[in-house]
Design a protein around this motif. Structure first.
Motif, short mmCIF file in Angstrom:
data_model
loop_
_atom_site.label_atom_id
_atom_site.label_comp_id
_atom_site.label_asym_id
_atom_site.label_seq_id
_atom_site.Cartn_x
_atom_site.Cartn_y
_atom_site.Cartn_z
N SER A 140 -2.70 -12.27 3.97
CA SER A 140 -1.23 -12.58 4.05
C SER A 140 -0.48 -11.97 5.18
CB SER A 140 -0.66 -12.58 2.81
OG SER A 140 0.80 -12.97 2.90
N ALA A 141 -0.50 -12.73 6.39
CA ALA A 141 0.33 -12.00 7.32
C ALA A 141 1.89 -11.58 7.08
CB ALA A 141 0.21 -12.83 8.65
N ARG A 142 2.31 -12.51 6.36
CA ARG A 142 3.80 -12.30 5.79
C ARG A 142 3.98 -10.96 4.88
NH1 ARG A 142 6.09 -17.15 2.38
NH2 ARG A 142 8.03 -15.61 2.56
N ASP A 143 2.81 -10.58 4.37
CA ASP A 143 2.95 -9.39 3.29
C ASP A 143 2.60 -8.05 4.16
OD1 ASP A 143 3.75 -10.55 1.03
OD2 ASP A 143 2.11 -11.71 0.98
N ARG A 144 1.90 -8.25 5.37
CA ARG A 144 1.31 -7.23 5.93
C ARG A 144 2.17 -5.89 6.22
NH1 ARG A 144 -1.13 -9.53 10.21
NH2 ARG A 144 -2.96 -10.23 9.12
N GLU A 145 3.50 -6.28 6.61
CA GLU A 145 4.21 -5.28 6.91
C GLU A 145 4.77 -4.51 5.78
OE1 GLU A 145 9.03 -5.01 8.71
OE2 GLU A 145 7.43 -6.42 9.44
N ALA A 146 5.15 -5.20 4.60
CA ALA A 146 5.37 -4.67 3.54
C ALA A 146 4.37 -3.76 2.88
CB ALA A 146 5.71 -5.44 2.26
N ILE A 147 3.22 -3.99 3.03
CA ILE A 147 1.90 -3.22 2.48
C ILE A 147 1.55 -1.89 3.45
CG2 ILE A 147 -0.57 -3.56 2.05
CD1 ILE A 147 -0.29 -6.36 1.15
N VAL A 148 2.04 -2.17 4.56
CA VAL A 148 1.73 -1.29 5.59
C VAL A 148 2.77 0.24 5.21
CG1 VAL A 148 2.20 -0.12 7.99
CG2 VAL A 148 0.77 -2.31 7.61
N SER A 149 3.88 -0.45 4.99
CA SER A 149 4.93 0.48 4.52
C SER A 149 4.59 1.04 3.08
CB SER A 149 6.40 -0.20 4.40
OG SER A 149 6.65 -0.56 5.48
N ILE A 150 4.06 0.44 2.29
CA ILE A 150 3.64 1.02 1.03
C ILE A 150 2.68 1.92 1.04
CG2 ILE A 150 2.44 0.41 -1.24
CD1 ILE A 150 4.07 -2.09 -1.20
N GLN A 151 1.55 1.59 2.04
CA GLN A 151 0.46 2.69 2.12
C GLN A 151 1.03 3.94 2.75
OE1 GLN A 151 -2.54 1.83 1.15
NE2 GLN A 151 -2.99 -0.33 1.46
N ALA A 152 1.92 3.86 3.74
CA ALA A 152 2.27 5.20 4.07
C ALA A 152 3.36 5.74 3.22
CB ALA A 152 3.39 4.80 5.40
N ALA A 153 4.21 5.19 2.61
CA ALA A 153 4.89 5.84 1.49
C ALA A 153 4.11 6.54 0.34
CB ALA A 153 5.82 4.82 0.80
N TYR A 154 2.87 5.97 -0.01
CA TYR A 154 2.21 6.69 -1.01
C TYR A 154 1.43 7.75 -0.48
CZ TYR A 154 -1.97 6.44 -4.27
OH TYR A 154 -2.77 6.96 -5.29
N LEU A 155 1.02 7.99 0.69
CA LEU A 155 0.70 9.13 1.23
C LEU A 155 1.85 10.12 1.39
CD1 LEU A 155 -1.42 7.58 4.60
CD2 LEU A 155 -2.39 8.95 2.43
N ARG A 156 2.99 9.98 1.81
CA ARG A 156 4.10 10.60 1.80
C ARG A 156 4.38 11.26 0.19
NH1 ARG A 156 6.22 6.93 5.43
NH2 ARG A 156 7.80 6.03 3.63
N THR A 157 4.38 10.54 -0.63
CA THR A 157 4.44 11.12 -2.00
C THR A 157 3.39 11.64 -2.57
OG1 THR A 157 3.95 8.75 -2.72
CG2 THR A 157 6.42 9.08 -2.49
N HIS A 158 2.27 11.44 -2.34
CA HIS A 158 1.19 11.77 -2.92
C HIS A 158 0.47 13.02 -2.56
CE1 HIS A 158 1.49 8.17 -5.33
NE2 HIS A 158 0.27 8.91 -6.21
N LEU A 159 0.96 13.20 -0.92
CA LEU A 159 0.23 14.16 -0.18
C LEU A 159 1.43 15.03 0.52
CD1 LEU A 159 -3.22 12.92 1.27
CD2 LEU A 159 -2.93 14.64 -0.53
#
Length: 386
Positions: A140-159
């Motif tokens: 889903s191209a329309r959800d890709r941007e949101a998921i990229v932000s989620i992945q980056a935020a996950y790294l910032r909060t967990h590491l």
């Protein structure tokens, strides 16, 4: 009163039934009157009131009326065919719209369930949620941007960097005592890998895991164009052939990182610390190394065309075969750096006066497949001091 209310209900039901039968009779009568008017009365009216004003003989009148009826039938038949064609044409579109709505609802449901998994206290559940989001972003191209932000935020909060939590290795511990990221935080490695794969689409600028603990992370071959790694610790990270075009690496710790054949074109590495990093055959064109500290780094055969090393500390670096012909070396410190006959300097630059040591060319670089894997490789101690 107990008997009056049922009586009124029966009368209301009877009256409603009568009204429904009357309405049905009216519709049936209209259905009979309309065709009769169209095929019996209208043709005669058309013949009697010819638009051209011509009169019709009595013996020719039946034929003229039948001709009008035939024409009306043809018109009505054509309209029926046209209506059927329109309905047939609309049916696939309606089906596609319904299918698309169903698919979007399914994706939304998967997205919500995967996002909920990230908050689990179980490693395998979190890892599954990250994989599910990765899969959704690929479909889903329309959800890709949101998921990229989620992945980056996950790294910032967990590491976070500096590390937080009793299980995280301390900030001042030797990198040789830090387990590879895929071992100490498998979910974070999945998030980082997904980020590096999805960022190849480059639909969002400057999203990234800034201020994160990425020591001994595996980023080989991943795409991090325009990703923000500012103030992250990537000590001994594997970035072999990684794409870091226009990435922001301000104040990043890249000590002992392997950036062999990586692409850092126009990257911002201001105030970065890549001491003892390996940048063999790396694309450094137009990159900004202002005030960086790459002492002991291996820049052999790197392409630093147009790179800015303003006030950079290049002491003890290996510059054999490096292209610095158009690099900015103003106020750069080069005492003890190695150079060979294949090193290219800016026009008029006196590298000998700058303290550069001439050495033999190293020859062909060994294959990276012959190098020890990152999980077993041990970083030698730094000779330079902060």
């Amino acid at each position: 009163m107990g008997t009056g209310e049922p009586g009124r209900g029966r009368r209301a039901w009877h009256e409603g039934s009568v009204r429904r039968r009357a309405a049905a009779a009216l519709l049936a009568g209209a259905g009979l009157v309309l065709p009769g008017t169209v095929f019996v009365v209208l043709p005669g009216m058309v013949v009697d009131h010819d638009l051209a004003g011509a009169s019709v003989a009595a013996q020719d009148r039946p034929k003229a009326v039948n001709d009008v009826r035939t024409t009306l039938l043809q018109v009505i038949g054509g309209l029926v065919v046209l209506f059927g064609a329109c309905a047939t044409w609309r049916r696939p579109r309606v089906s596609q719209d319904g299918l698309r709505a169903t698919q979007e609802g399914y994706v939304t449901d998967r997205f919500s369930r995967a996002a909920d998994q990230l908050g689990s206290d179980k490693l395998d559940v979190r890892t599954g949620g990250l994989h599910a989001l990765w899969r959704i972003a690929e479909q889903s191209a329309r959800d890709r941007e949101a998921i990229v932000s989620i992945q980056a935020a996950y790294l910032r909060t967990h590491l976070p960097w500096p590390p937080a939590g009793p299980e995280a290795p301390a900030a001042d511990v030797s990198v040789n005592d830090v387990a590879p990221l895929e071992t100490r935080a498998a979910d974070a490695q999945v998030a980082l890998t997904a980020l590096g794969v999805l960022r190849q689409h480059r639909e969002q600028s400057w999203a990234g895991p800034s201020i994160t603990d990425l020591r001994r992370a595996d980023c080989d071959g991943l795409g991090f164009s325009e990703v923000n790694f500012d103030r992250a610790c990537m000590e001994a990270a594997g970035l072999y052939h990684a794409h870091l075009t226009r990435a922001s690496l301000v104040s990043v710790n890249l000590r002992h990182a392997d950036l062999t054949t990586a692409i850092l074109r126009r990257a911002r590495r201001v105030l970065a610390d890549p001491r003892a990093a390996k940048l063999v055959e790396t694309d450094l064109r137009d990159a900004d190394f202002t005030e960086t500290d790459p002492r002991e780094a291996n820049l052999r055969k790197a392409d630093a065309h147009g790179a800015a090393f303003h006030r950079a500390d290049l002491r003890m670096t290996d510059l054999r075969g490096t292209d610095l012909s158009t690099a900015d070396l103003v106020e750069a410190r080069l005492a003890g750096a190695l150079a060979s006959e294949h090193t290219r300097w800016p026009a008029g630059f006196d590298h000998v006066a700058a303290g550069v040591v001439e050495a033999d060319d190293p020859g062909p670089e060994p294959s990276p497949l012959l190098q020890p894997p990152g999980m077993t490789w041990r970083a030698p101690p730094l000779r330079s001091t902060p």
